[in-house]
Design an enzyme around this catalytic site. Structure first.
Site, PDB file in Angstrom:
ATOM      1  CG  HIS A 174       0.792   4.315   0.628  1.00 49.18           C
ATOM      2  ND1 HIS A 174       0.912   3.723   1.876  1.00 49.18           N
ATOM      3  CD2 HIS A 174       1.746   3.866  -0.262  1.00 49.18           C
ATOM      4  CE1 HIS A 174       1.874   2.941   1.625  1.00 49.18           C
ATOM      5  NE2 HIS A 174       2.590   3.137   0.406  1.00 49.18           N
ATOM      6  CD  GLU A 192       3.830   5.614  -3.996  1.00 45.34           C
ATOM      7  OE1 GLU A 192       3.624   6.225  -2.889  1.00 45.34           O
ATOM      8  OE2 GLU A 192       4.647   4.255  -4.104  1.00 45.34           O
ATOM      9  CD  GLU A 212       4.473   0.617   2.076  1.00 45.02           C
ATOM     10  OE1 GLU A 212       3.708   0.158   1.046  1.00 45.02           O
ATOM     11  OE2 GLU A 212       4.924   1.485   2.338  1.00 45.02           O
TER      12      GLU A 212
END
Ligand SMILES: [Zn+2]
Length: 1028
Positions: A124, A127, A225
């Protein structure tokens, strides 16, 4: 959620989607689309005839080599009107799938199998960091910047539990090549600097970056997040369920990152993960549309693949070893944000199924999953939902087809703790019963019918949906072309059923009764859950901080300063390719619509379109004459109207009929301002549905039955629906907090805004919650009966129909007959009406306190009408401010996103999403206005903003939606053309002027903050604080 709905949601937000949300939707689109994406009984023998298809069949014979690629397979998939070409890159082993189809909305996607073995969130964070600059494009966040330099119809990056994909779509060849270049350079040549890692992943930094004596805290975009993600107990539950049933390999970890593990990740580990996973030998390329494949291949080979040789990426994922005994676990979560109920326990049982590579078996299991859980006729609906053990199915319920071993889960949320054992027995008993009785054949036919319809329905983002649906399968080496050959599976399925009437019963026994590999998870709220999480984070922080030497601390201070400086640098982004505003056509293609009057005065707009044999029906029922005391019930009526039964049919039979004959009957509230005159607006209920042309009479008969004889007498059913709807909407709050905040801040600025708040904002949500907690709902049902009587007639109804040329006349006759069946006499009326004279806009600042660890902030101002000469400049202004807000709110502030929106005819609103800051962000909104007024932006910024606006203004429109702008929003093609010109012609001076007039000098403003308690605001006399 249907695929078109998914894509619409994706298009309307500039916030990059969160990892789990994306994946949830990928699964949903897969569930909806793939194994069923075809017609059960149409075996056509003609080849696909289209220009795109001819081109690949001529130039790509199997066995030929082109630009380093070997052609391995060329197959027509007739029912989808496409030709699939499968290639392999010889030197690296990279896999390539091209879908040739006469569709100008071309798609590109590159994906990698990413298989983390710990919960640091490495795929993640990767990314995020590959999007922080690459060799050829050394500027931060090229995706976000390309959003403003392109006319893409979609751009994104998504991480799943075992893959990461980078898809985009665009209708323009030059734009397509520009984006492909940026995407490929990002994934194969990213800079991955240490500062990118610190910004996007995690870092220790002074709470106040400019104050060396302020305490050290953890910061980082992904770190924040993921804290936000797991504040949502739904997400937490889904994650733990997957971890629990497939624990032994990559599915046993938190791929998005566990906030307490993220700080274990090092920059070195990140770079290493990239080297092995983002390699062509581990890559899958997908292209779709009418652009030439030969050009794509040459570009990819010459610029990227020619520089690599084959490696073994070591990313294979083994099957999960089968257990000899079932397992179970319990977890805690935070309380329901809306609070106040003792029904907050969740339970699910999840079963390991088969290897994802077994296409037919998974096809059957997916069909079985729908039979078990979909609609009120599903056995689990009857055995779990109807006795009201819980408020709705648990997250993750149903068939899940994206892991090496597929799974099926069933369970409930919103349960009482003491019902856990009863629900477990009810699940077992349901399976045992089904193993004896099987399913009625009408249920199977209803599901096959919905598949036929979903195939014929033309979406404007078909290629993208296909890419998403194929990604999880192809990623684990399921043949994607085989997966598209679905007629074969349906016929095989019918054959199996014909030969063995116990076919499905045997599957039930095998997978759900004799299967020892099942995992039961329960979750219940703990009062101090948030405090405990915080304590765990603090403990980790203390351990890290106490082990720091003075040297380390000096380095952290310096690092914080350098990072801040880097974020403040005005970057030169001229390296990025761009589409030009001057390339946008100033002309539009008009949509031909015909206006008629049927059945003595019902206004009907007809639009003939290539709808592939489907008729689309849409109607607005005016609600302005509904008395005030019934108005708050309008949203509730919309959610239950088609789900209560009608005439002789109870709700179950009605649902079955809807499934057999239509693509669903939809009802929603409708509020829109007049495009020219701001003193006028329309309010109503919007009903819509579609069906195969041959079933139009059946579909309209269902509507007329509902209009004339809806059954509002089953109190038990009503109460179930109210509870379900309340739970669904409360769950949406933590996901769409920014939308609720914007709706709320807008409410005081215009009458239309206040109505939207009452019908779809927090106000509506609170009403729903109140009803769901009422002991006796009989009086509410009584009122709904009154409301339905007033509303359901043709008196104030207007209609739009999209159908094919051939079916035009026949459909008009069928509609005439339908209107004749409805009550009331059509009355001459204007759809729009004056806003009530007692409404005056006023300033209102409201803090809605919810126990979230993050905030959603919004500030709003009144806008202008759609046709107003300044409406274009305001739209461009909102888009341009994104540049400033993204830097201040996301990059510096650590929020997941932030921006501004100007809805033509509506308000101008700022927002932040999953924001660790509260009132500071509201100040940033003001700073954005000052930034514009100071003129510190360039002509280039204005052009980029215009491109951004045109992505939505000129988004492709499916045949089913043509003419809807005119029907629903009263915007004629002439008004639309003027508005487009208004956007194109907006000058930098215009932007400064509208920022001053409508924002800085505004007489009225609305503000809303959704988030945890805030002492400053409690003391502030300008704020009202609402505890929920
Ligand atoms: Zn993310």
């Amino acid at each position: 959620m249907t695929l078109s709905r998914l894509i619409k949601n994706l298009e309307t937000t500039v916030i990059r989607r969160t990892w789990t949300e994306s994946i949830k939707n990928i699964n949903k689109s897969f569930n909806r689309r793939l194994p069923f994406a075809t017609v059960a009984n149409s075996v056509e023998s003609t080849p696909v005839i289209s220009a795109a298809s001819e081109a690949v069949k001529t130039h790509f014979p199997v066995g030929s080599k082109i630009s380093g690629f070997l052609v391995k397979e060329v197959s027509d998939i007739r029912e989808l009107h496409l030709t699939a070409v499968r290639l392999e890159h010889v030197a690296t082993g990279a896999d390539y799938l091209h879908i040739a189809r006469d569709d100008s909305n071309n798609v590109f996607c590159v994906g990698f199998r990413t298989t983390p073995m710990d919960s640091t969130g490495v795929p993640h964070i990767l990314e995020h960091t590959v999007l922080c600059g690459s060799n050829k494009y050394p500027c931060r966040d090229p995706f976000m910047k390309m959003l403003n330099r392109s006319l893409s119809t979609f751009m994104n990056a998504m991480t799943g539990s075992d893959f990461t994909i980078y898809p985009f779509s665009s209708q323009h060849p030059v734009d397509f090549r520009n984006l492909m270049s940026v995407y490929l350079d990002a994934v194969f040549n990213p800079k991955l600097t240490e500062y990118d890692f610190l910004q996007e992943g995690w870092r220790l930094e002074h709470e106040d970056v400019n104050n060396p004596s302020s305490p050290l805290v953890f910061k980082g975009v992904v770190f924040n997040e993921m804290k936000g993600v797991f504040a949502d107990s739904q997400q937490l539950f889904s994650q733990k369920l997957q971890n629990g049933v497939l624990p032994s390999h990559t599915y046993g970890v938190v791929y998005g990152g566990d906030p307490l593990c993220i700080p274990d990740l090092t920059w070195e580990q990140l770079k290493n993960f990239h080297a092995y996973h983002y390699h062509p030998s581990n890559a899958r390329f997908y292209t779709y549309g009418d652009q030439p494949l030969v050009d794509h291949l040459a570009f990819i080979q010459d610029n990227y693949l020619s520089k690599f040789t084959k490696i073994d990426p070591k990313t294979s994922v083994p099957e999960e070893p089968t257990w000899s005994e079932p397992r179970c676990a319990h977890i805690s979560c935070g309380g329901d944000p809306i609070g106040g109920s003792d029904q907050q326990t969740s339970l699910a049982v999840v079963y390991k199924l088969v290897n994802i590579n077994d296409i037919f078996e998974n096809f059957v299991l997916q069909l079985l999953g729908l039979l078990l859980t979909s609609g009120p006729n599903a056995p689990f609906y009857e055995s779990l939902m109807e006795p009201q053990f819980g408020s709705s199915f648990s997250p993750f319920a149903g068939y899940n087809g994206h892991t090496r071993n597929t799974t099926f889960a069933i369970g409930l949320q919103g349960m009482k703790e003491e019902d856990v054992d009863r629900v477990k027995s009810a699940i077992d008993d349901t399976f045992k019963g089904l193993a004896e009785t099987g399913f009625p054949s009408e249920r199977i036919e209803a599901i096959l019918h919905s598949i036929e319809l979903s195939l014929k329905h033309q979406s404007s983002s078909f290629g993208l949906g296909l890419a998403m649906a194929l990604a999880p399968l192809w990623n684990l080496d399921t043949d994607p072309v085989d997966a598209l050959q679905i007629n074969r599976n349906i016929e095989h399925f019918r054959k199996c059923l014909a030969e063995n009437p116990n076919f499905l019963q045997e599957k039930i026994k095998k997978y759900f009764i004799s299967n020892k590999h099942k995992f039961t998870l329960t979750m219940s709220p703990q009062s101090n859950y948030e405090a405990q999480l915080l304590e765990a984070e603090n403990l980790l922080l203390q351990t890290r901080v106490t082990s720091l030497s003075d040297n380390d601390k000096a380095k952290i201070w310096e690092q914080g300063q350098t990072l801040r400086q880097k974020q403040d640098v005005e970057e030169d982004i001229s390296c990025l390719p761009t589409f030009k505003v001057s390339d946008i056509s100033r002309n539009i293609t008009s949509t031909l619509v015909k206006d008629l009057s049927l059945s003595g005065g019902v206004p009907v707009q007809i639009c003939n379109q290539p709808t592939n044999g489907i008729t689309y029906f849409s109607a607005v029922l005016d609600t302005k004459s509904i008395p005030g005391h019934l108005q708050p019930l309008i949203p509730l009526l919309c959610s239950v109207l088609t789900r209560m039964g009608a005439g002789q049919m109870n709700f179950r039979t009605l649902d079955q009929e809807i499934e057999l004959k239509t693509g669903g009957l939809h009802v929603a509230t409708h509020v829109t301002p007049h495009p020219v005159d701001v003193s006028l607006y329309e309010q109503g209920v919007h009903i819509s549905s579609h069906c195969l042309n041959k079933k139009l009479t059946d579909m309209l008969d269902l509507w007329s039955l509902i209009f004339n004889e809806v059954k509002f007498d089953d109190l038990q059913r009503f109460s179930t629906l109210v509870k379900m709807t309340a739970t669904e909407q409360a769950n949406s709050l933590v996901f769409h907090g920014h939308r609720y905040a914007m709706t709320s801040s807008t409410a005081c600025t215009s009458y239309v805004g206040s109505l939207a708040e009452n019908w779809s904002g927090l106000t509506a949500l609170k009403h729903l919650k109140q009803w769901s907690e009422m002991e006796d709902l009989a009086p509410v049902l009584e009122q709904l009966r009154d409301l339905a009587k007033l509303l359901l007639s043709k008196q104030y109804m207007r209609v739009a129909v999209n159908t094919t040329d051939e079916y035009h006349d026949k459909s008009l006759n069928t509609f005439e007959r339908f209107f004749n069946q409805l009550n009331g006499t059509p009355k001459q009326h204007s759809p729009v009406t004056s806003i009530p004279s007692d409404f005056t806009s006023h300033t209102l600042r409201c803090h809605q306190v919810f126990p979230f660890p993050v905030n959603f902030a919004s500030k709003a101002y009144a806008g202008v009408s759609y046709a107003h000469p300044d409406s274009g400049a305001l739209r461009v202004l909102a888009r341009m401010m994104f540049k400033f807000l993204h830097r201040e709110i996301r990059e510096k502030g650590g929020a997941y996103g932030g921006g501004a929106m100007s809805n033509p005819g509506g308000a101008f609103a700022f927002y932040s999403y999953r924001d660790p800051n509260s009132t500071q962000t509201l100040t940033k909104f003001d700073d954005a206005v000052e930034w514009v007024l100071s003129g510190k932006f360039s002509e280039r910024d204005v052009d980029e903003a215009k491109l951004g606006v045109f992505q939505s203004v000129d988004a492709p429109v499916a045949p089913s939606s043509k003419g809807k702008r005119c029907f629903l929003l009263h915007i004629s093609d002439e008004l639309f053309a003027d508005h487009r010109r208004c956007i194109l012609d907006a000058t930098p001076q215009d932007l400064v002027r509208v920022a001053r007039v409508y924002l800085r000098d505004a007489a009225v403003e609305g503000a809303c903050l959704i988030g945890p308690q805030n002492e400053d605001l409690e003391k502030d006399p300008f704020w009202s604080v609402v505890t929920n």
